[in-house]
Design a protein around this motif. Structure first.
Motif, PDB file in Angstrom:
ATOM      1  N   HIS A  77      -3.850   5.500  -5.274  1.00 10.27           N
ATOM      2  CA  HIS A  77      -4.199   6.375  -3.853  1.00 10.27           C
ATOM      3  C   HIS A  77      -5.578   6.858  -3.666  1.00 10.27           C
ATOM      4  O   HIS A  77      -6.005   7.417  -4.736  1.00 10.27           O
ATOM      5  CB  HIS A  77      -3.085   7.490  -3.826  1.00 10.27           C
ATOM      6  CG  HIS A  77      -2.724   7.976  -2.545  1.00 10.27           C
ATOM      7  ND1 HIS A  77      -3.931   8.257  -1.598  1.00 10.27           N
ATOM      8  CD2 HIS A  77      -1.806   8.038  -1.791  1.00 10.27           C
ATOM      9  CE1 HIS A  77      -3.463   8.638  -0.389  1.00 10.27           C
ATOM     10  NE2 HIS A  77      -1.873   8.612  -0.571  1.00 10.27           N
TER      11      HIS A  77
ATOM     12  N   HIS B 189      -5.283   6.557   3.647  1.00  4.55           N
ATOM     13  CA  HIS B 189      -4.726   7.298   4.721  1.00  4.55           C
ATOM     14  C   HIS B 189      -6.002   6.786   5.968  1.00  4.55           C
ATOM     15  O   HIS B 189      -7.077   6.790   5.662  1.00  4.55           O
ATOM     16  CB  HIS B 189      -5.052   8.739   4.828  1.00  4.55           C
ATOM     17  CG  HIS B 189      -3.944   9.397   3.959  1.00  4.55           C
ATOM     18  ND1 HIS B 189      -3.836  10.687   3.780  1.00  4.55           N
ATOM     19  CD2 HIS B 189      -2.928   8.728   3.037  1.00  4.55           C
ATOM     20  CE1 HIS B 189      -2.840  11.005   2.701  1.00  4.55           C
ATOM     21  NE2 HIS B 189      -2.293   9.490   2.470  1.00  4.55           N
TER      22      HIS B 189
ATOM     23  N   HIS C 166       6.346   4.716   0.087  1.00  6.97           N
ATOM     24  CA  HIS C 166       6.509   6.173  -0.523  1.00  6.97           C
ATOM     25  C   HIS C 166       7.862   6.724  -0.140  1.00  6.97           C
ATOM     26  O   HIS C 166       8.165   6.776   1.215  1.00  6.97           O
ATOM     27  CB  HIS C 166       5.422   7.034   0.098  1.00  6.97           C
ATOM     28  CG  HIS C 166       4.076   6.717  -0.426  1.00  6.97           C
ATOM     29  ND1 HIS C 166       2.863   7.175  -0.064  1.00  6.97           N
ATOM     30  CD2 HIS C 166       3.575   6.013  -1.276  1.00  6.97           C
ATOM     31  CE1 HIS C 166       1.913   6.778  -0.569  1.00  6.97           C
ATOM     32  NE2 HIS C 166       2.259   5.930  -1.778  1.00  6.97           N
TER      33      HIS C 166
ATOM     34  N   GLU D  33       6.810  10.813  -4.018  1.00  8.72           N
ATOM     35  CA  GLU D  33       5.807  12.111  -3.982  1.00  8.72           C
ATOM     36  C   GLU D  33       6.400  13.330  -3.623  1.00  8.72           C
ATOM     37  O   GLU D  33       6.114  13.959  -2.902  1.00  8.72           O
ATOM     38  CB  GLU D  33       4.757  11.680  -2.847  1.00  8.72           C
ATOM     39  CG  GLU D  33       4.082  10.241  -2.918  1.00  8.72           C
ATOM     40  CD  GLU D  33       3.357   9.923  -1.729  1.00  8.72           C
ATOM     41  OE1 GLU D  33       3.925   9.799  -0.784  1.00  8.72           O
ATOM     42  OE2 GLU D  33       2.059   9.870  -1.763  1.00  8.72           O
TER      43      GLU D  33
ATOM     44  N   HIS E 161       6.694  10.767   6.400  1.00  5.14           N
ATOM     45  CA  HIS E 161       5.668  10.405   7.245  1.00  5.14           C
ATOM     46  C   HIS E 161       6.229   9.790   8.569  1.00  5.14           C
ATOM     47  O   HIS E 161       6.074  10.100   9.753  1.00  5.14           O
ATOM     48  CB  HIS E 161       4.521   9.759   7.036  1.00  5.14           C
ATOM     49  CG  HIS E 161       3.733  10.492   5.909  1.00  5.14           C
ATOM     50  ND1 HIS E 161       2.568   9.753   5.538  1.00  5.14           N
ATOM     51  CD2 HIS E 161       3.716  11.743   5.504  1.00  5.14           C
ATOM     52  CE1 HIS E 161       2.172  10.516   4.576  1.00  5.14           C
ATOM     53  NE2 HIS E 161       2.957  11.681   4.382  1.00  5.14           N
TER      54      HIS E 161
ATOM     55  N   GLU F  46      -1.715   3.644   4.940  1.00  6.51           N
ATOM     56  CA  GLU F  46      -0.525   4.473   5.145  1.00  6.51           C
ATOM     57  C   GLU F  46       0.011   5.115   6.397  1.00  6.51           C
ATOM     58  O   GLU F  46      -0.841   5.323   7.106  1.00  6.51           O
ATOM     59  CB  GLU F  46      -0.635   5.831   4.248  1.00  6.51           C
ATOM     60  CG  GLU F  46       0.638   6.352   4.085  1.00  6.51           C
ATOM     61  CD  GLU F  46       0.571   7.566   2.901  1.00  6.51           C
ATOM     62  OE1 GLU F  46      -0.140   7.403   2.284  1.00  6.51           O
ATOM     63  OE2 GLU F  46       1.673   8.109   2.662  1.00  6.51           O
TER      64      GLU F  46
HETATM   65 FE    FE Z   1      -0.754   9.532   1.227  1.00 12.06          FE
END
Ligand code: FE
Ligand code: FE
Ligand code: ZN
Length: 294
Positions: A71, A109, A215, A260, A184, A147
């Motif tokens: 990441h 991101h 994720h 996460e 998200h 992401e």
């Molecule tokens: Fe992330």
């Protein structure tokens, strides 16, 4: 096959070997790490000796290197024009570090437009990705996974249209993919009880084959809250069954699923327990207590 693991640490003395050992202690068969602190861009050089040891151990443990994810630090913001040169240079260097580790995927991101507006923000991201890819050495084979974001502040990438725009406009998008994040998606406003509809739309607009990582996080907040606060599996607003339907979705088989979720009481890593619960396919309402007693 189910590939399930978590975010793990990385320090300059043990590098990927240490990350691998942490992942194995959770009984994971994949993992994700940052090549340094997530919140800054200080990075020490990759040590080939440690990388070789990690790769050997992976072979012994039958861990598939193509399921390992890096990441990028989240302060990289390709939208930001004041920091644009630094961000693109750092991204190129990071892609080279990831390549030196033999890892295939770098999660990024997309960025926050901080007042520039979505259109300008998107175009800066496209420009930044073009530059970063262009400056790579020929042997670099790393794919960037954009992401999906919660839409906190001025974050770009909280809907399919924006992700699609970036992929469609980067000059050579052969090394560009997507990383879904369930927390998200929920916080961005997608109803994950209708995940199959989302996946269908994703396939039509972008193509499921672009998904390189997922994720898996529950969320502390309601749908469309635009907050981005992760919760332990089954203890948030998304819930165990909805997350299990995503984890075991046939169309997403073989794609690495990465937890996460937060440490319990900021102290106890939950991953070994959450991974076990996911493999057992049964929600354990006493999981948090068990994690605290480890
Ligand atoms: Fe992330
Ligand atoms: Fe994430
Ligand atoms: Zn998040």
């Amino acid at each position: 096959m189910l590939y399930i693991g978590s975010h793990v640490g990385f320090n300059k003395n043990t590098q990927m070997l240490g990350s691998l050992e942490e992942a194995l202690s959770y009984n994971a068969n994949c993992f994700m790490f940052y090549t340094g602190a997530p919140q800054n861009t200080a990075r020490s050089p990759i040590e080939d000796g440690l990388t070789l040891k990690a790769l050997e151990k992976m072979k012994e443990e039958k861990m598939d290197l193509s399921k390992i994810i890096v990441h990028a630090p989240y302060i990289i913001n390709l939208c930001n024009e004041d920091n644009f040169e630094f961000s693109t240079r750092f991204l190129t260097e990071e892609l080279e570090r990831v390549n030196a580790l033999g890892v295939k995927y770098l999660v990024l991101h997309p960025g926050s437009h901080i007042g520039l507006g979505v259109e300008k923000g998107l175009d800066n991201i496209v420009k930044g990705l073009n530059i970063a890819f262009m400056n790579l050495k020929d042997n670099n084979n790393v794919t960037i996974l954009l992401e999906t974001m919660a839409g906190k502040g001025s974050e770009i990438g909280s809907n399919l249209k924006e992700i699609k725009y970036i992929i469609d406009h980067v000059e050579d998008n052969s090394h560009l993919g997507v990383c879904l994040d369930t927390c998200h998606l929920n916080d961005a406003g997608y109803d994950l009880t209708k995940f199959n509809d989302y996946l269908e739309e994703f396939d039509k607009e972008i193509g499921i084959n672009r998904i390189g990582c997922i994720h898996i996080n529950d969320s502390k907040n309601e749908i469309a809250s635009h907050k981005d606060r992760h919760e332990n599996i089954g203890f948030g607003t998304i819930g165990f069954n909805t997350l299990m339907n995503i984890i075991y979705n046939e169309k997403l088989e073989n794609i690495p699923k990465i937890l996460e979720t937060p440490y319990v009481d900021k102290e106890y890593p939950p991953y070994k327990y959450e991974i076990e619960m996911i493999r057992n396919k049964t929600f354990d309402e006493n999981l948090i207590e068990k994690i605290k007693k480890q």
